[in-house]
Motif scaffolding. Structure first.
Motif, mmCIF file in Angstrom:
data_model
loop_
_atom_site.group_PDB
_atom_site.id
_atom_site.type_symbol
_atom_site.label_atom_id
_atom_site.label_comp_id
_atom_site.label_asym_id
_atom_site.label_seq_id
_atom_site.Cartn_x
_atom_site.Cartn_y
_atom_site.Cartn_z
ATOM 1 N N LEU A 1 3.587 39.864 0.569
ATOM 2 C CA LEU A 1 3.061 40.720 1.630
ATOM 3 C C LEU A 1 3.770 42.071 1.644
ATOM 4 O O LEU A 1 3.122 43.120 1.780
ATOM 5 N N ALA A 2 5.085 42.051 1.493
ATOM 6 C CA ALA A 2 5.851 43.293 1.520
ATOM 7 C C ALA A 2 5.493 44.191 0.339
ATOM 8 O O ALA A 2 5.368 45.417 0.479
ATOM 9 N N ILE A 3 5.313 43.586 -0.842
ATOM 10 C CA ILE A 3 4.944 44.356 -2.040
ATOM 11 C C ILE A 3 3.599 45.038 -1.833
ATOM 12 O O ILE A 3 3.432 46.240 -2.113
ATOM 13 N N LEU A 4 2.626 44.286 -1.340
ATOM 14 C CA LEU A 4 1.286 44.838 -1.157
ATOM 15 C C LEU A 4 1.246 45.846 -0.010
ATOM 16 O O LEU A 4 0.556 46.878 -0.106
ATOM 17 N N ASP A 5 1.970 45.580 1.071
ATOM 18 C CA ASP A 5 2.017 46.517 2.193
ATOM 19 C C ASP A 5 2.562 47.869 1.738
ATOM 20 O O ASP A 5 1.986 48.922 2.057
ATOM 21 N N ALA A 6 3.647 47.840 0.970
ATOM 22 C CA ALA A 6 4.237 49.084 0.460
ATOM 23 C C ALA A 6 3.278 49.798 -0.486
ATOM 24 O O ALA A 6 3.163 51.034 -0.465
ATOM 25 N N HIS A 7 2.570 49.024 -1.285
ATOM 26 C CA HIS A 7 1.633 49.605 -2.250
ATOM 27 C C HIS A 7 0.503 50.345 -1.538
ATOM 28 O O HIS A 7 0.169 51.486 -1.892
ATOM 29 N N TYR A 8 -0.087 49.718 -0.520
ATOM 30 C CA TYR A 8 -1.219 50.357 0.160
ATOM 31 C C TYR A 8 -0.775 51.518 1.047
ATOM 32 O O TYR A 8 -1.530 52.480 1.235
ATOM 33 N N LYS A 9 0.445 51.448 1.558
ATOM 34 C CA LYS A 9 0.960 52.596 2.287
ATOM 35 C C LYS A 9 1.159 53.786 1.350
ATOM 36 O O LYS A 9 0.884 54.938 1.699
ATOM 37 N N GLU A 10 1.615 53.509 0.159
ATOM 38 C CA GLU A 10 1.856 54.574 -0.823
ATOM 39 C C GLU A 10 0.552 55.170 -1.328
ATOM 40 O O GLU A 10 0.445 56.386 -1.543
ATOM 41 N N THR A 11 -0.457 54.321 -1.515
ATOM 42 C CA THR A 11 -1.715 54.799 -2.088
ATOM 43 C C THR A 11 -2.713 55.241 -1.021
ATOM 44 O O THR A 11 -3.764 55.800 -1.348
ATOM 45 N N GLY A 12 -2.410 54.986 0.253
ATOM 46 C CA GLY A 12 -3.315 55.394 1.325
ATOM 47 C C GLY A 12 -4.435 54.426 1.590
ATOM 48 O O GLY A 12 -5.345 54.720 2.372
ATOM 49 N N GLY A 13 -4.395 53.253 0.975
ATOM 50 C CA GLY A 13 -5.430 52.259 1.207
ATOM 51 C C GLY A 13 -5.124 51.408 2.422
ATOM 52 O O GLY A 13 -3.977 51.291 2.850
ATOM 53 N N GLU A 14 -6.156 50.827 2.996
ATOM 54 C CA GLU A 14 -5.986 49.965 4.162
ATOM 55 C C GLU A 14 -5.625 48.555 3.700
ATOM 56 O O GLU A 14 -6.272 47.992 2.807
ATOM 57 N N PHE A 15 -4.604 47.993 4.292
ATOM 58 C CA PHE A 15 -4.164 46.652 3.939
ATOM 59 C C PHE A 15 -4.981 45.655 4.767
ATOM 60 O O PHE A 15 -4.542 45.126 5.784
ATOM 61 N N THR A 16 -6.186 45.395 4.301
ATOM 62 C CA THR A 16 -7.144 44.571 5.031
ATOM 63 C C THR A 16 -6.811 43.089 4.904
ATOM 64 O O THR A 16 -6.002 42.674 4.063
ATOM 65 N N ASP A 17 -7.474 42.284 5.720
ATOM 66 C CA ASP A 17 -7.296 40.837 5.634
ATOM 67 C C ASP A 17 -7.708 40.320 4.258
ATOM 68 O O ASP A 17 -7.099 39.374 3.735
ATOM 69 N N SER B 1 -0.976 46.817 -10.725
ATOM 70 C CA SER B 1 -1.720 46.892 -9.462
ATOM 71 C C SER B 1 -1.016 46.174 -8.320
ATOM 72 O O SER B 1 -1.586 46.048 -7.229
ATOM 73 N N LYS B 2 0.196 45.690 -8.579
ATOM 74 C CA LYS B 2 1.128 45.144 -7.589
ATOM 75 C C LYS B 2 0.833 43.730 -7.100
ATOM 76 O O LYS B 2 1.757 42.980 -6.825
ATOM 77 N N ALA B 3 -0.427 43.342 -6.925
ATOM 78 C CA ALA B 3 -0.724 41.988 -6.449
ATOM 79 C C ALA B 3 -0.151 40.977 -7.435
ATOM 80 O O ALA B 3 -0.536 40.948 -8.605
ATOM 81 N N PRO B 4 0.783 40.124 -6.998
ATOM 82 C CA PRO B 4 1.498 39.270 -7.951
ATOM 83 C C PRO B 4 0.717 38.033 -8.363
ATOM 84 O O PRO B 4 -0.192 37.570 -7.663
ATOM 85 N N GLY B 5 1.095 37.515 -9.513
ATOM 86 C CA GLY B 5 0.701 36.163 -9.883
ATOM 87 C C GLY B 5 1.788 35.228 -9.402
ATOM 88 O O GLY B 5 2.672 35.623 -8.638
ATOM 89 N N PHE B 6 1.751 33.979 -9.868
ATOM 90 C CA PHE B 6 2.807 33.060 -9.455
ATOM 91 C C PHE B 6 2.980 31.935 -10.467
ATOM 92 O O PHE B 6 2.094 31.642 -11.266
ATOM 93 N N GLN B 7 4.160 31.334 -10.413
ATOM 94 C CA GLN B 7 4.480 30.160 -11.218
ATOM 95 C C GLN B 7 4.803 29.008 -10.295
ATOM 96 O O GLN B 7 5.575 29.153 -9.342
ATOM 97 N N ILE B 8 4.222 27.863 -10.579
ATOM 98 C CA ILE B 8 4.602 26.637 -9.874
ATOM 99 C C ILE B 8 4.703 25.537 -10.921
ATOM 100 O O ILE B 8 3.763 25.283 -11.670
#
Length: 260
Positions: free
Chosen positions: A108-124, A144-151
């Motif tokens: 959430l923090a990564i994406l929030d920072a990304h959209y604040k920097e790019t001017g995009g709305e951090f929508t649901d 593009s910042k949205a992460p993948g994941f390992q489990i």
């Protein structure tokens, strides 16, 4: 970060790739991820032994993930982790592991920072990309910042090729490879039907080496390329020598590599 159990470098390390998405099955999108992943992994000693294309259907994703994660050392998935309703890979993988899924604070923090920097709305909808199964670790996405994941031994990546590639680069340090698969090719102007019996005998003598026969046509010229793959260079070289002698025995002069 969760560590996947891996064998020593003396053993073959195997992987399966799951390409997830109706758009691939329909032909709307031409997949370029599999060859990139296979080549990248081969360079570090991880051999892709199976690949599947599966639809955006939860039950099928769950079944496939559970089947192949038990069979192979690593599983890599592509597709279905975007912001739309049909991006169900993260939920399906969580279900496969029997764990809950929710918004990951770091994601959430990564994406929030990304959209604040790019001017995009951090929508649901965009926040959906921060939903990660419990116990998973993030895979960085510098593009593009949205992460993948390992489990466990499962690595979940984006379907967009450029994004998948930077994710694969990001996670490579977590992988431990085994014996690196090497390949040799010899070609000659002889039909594969002529050499089939002798070639089969050669394969029986060296079961640890994969030998493939591939006919080629260049105008009025035809012939056969023999591709030999194995992890032991010395054995591979012996098979190449014997294959070359086999071709000479049929009056054909072998050349190294594919025909011009």
């Amino acid at each position: 970060m969760p560590e996947a159990a891996v064998p020593s470098r003396q053993k073959l390390v195997t992987a399966c790739v799951l390409l997830i998405g109706d758009e691939v099955l329909s032909g709307r999108t031409r997949d370029s991820n599999l060859p990139y992943i296979a080549k990248h992994l081969n360079q570090i000693g991880v051999q892709v032994r199976e690949a599947r294309i599966i639809p955006d259907i939860e039950a099928e994703i769950v079944a496939a993930v559970n089947e192949v994660r038990a069979r192979y050392d690593y599983v890599f998935t592509t597709g279905g982790i975007g912001p739309t309703h049909d991006d169900i890979t993260a939920d399906s993988v969580a279900k496969a592991f029997g764990v809950p899924i929710g918004h990951h604070p770091e994601a959430l923090a990564i994406l929030d920072a990304h959209y604040k920097e790019t001017g995009g709305e951090f929508t649901d909808a965009r926040k959906r990309m921060a939903r990660i199964p419990e116990g998973a670790s993030l895979i960085a996405n510098p593009l593009s910042k949205a992460p993948g994941f390992q489990i466990g031994n499962v690595f979940v990546m984006a379907g967009v090729p450029m994004v998948m590639q930077v994710m694969l680069d990001s996670l490579t340090a977590r992988l431990e490879g085994g014996a690196t698969m090497q390949s040799r090719t010899v070609s000659a102007q002889v039909g594969e039907g002529q050499i089939a019996e002798k070639l089969g005998q050669l394969q029986q003598r060296y079961p640890e080496i994969g030998i493939g026969s591939y006919p080629y046509y260049r105008g009025k010229i035809f012939g056969t390329s023999l591709v030999m793959r194995g992890t032991d260079p010395a054995t591979l070289d012996r098979v190449v020598e014997e294959a070359s002698e086999l071709l000479r025995g049929f009056g054909a002069e072998p050349i190294s590599g594919d025909p011009v």
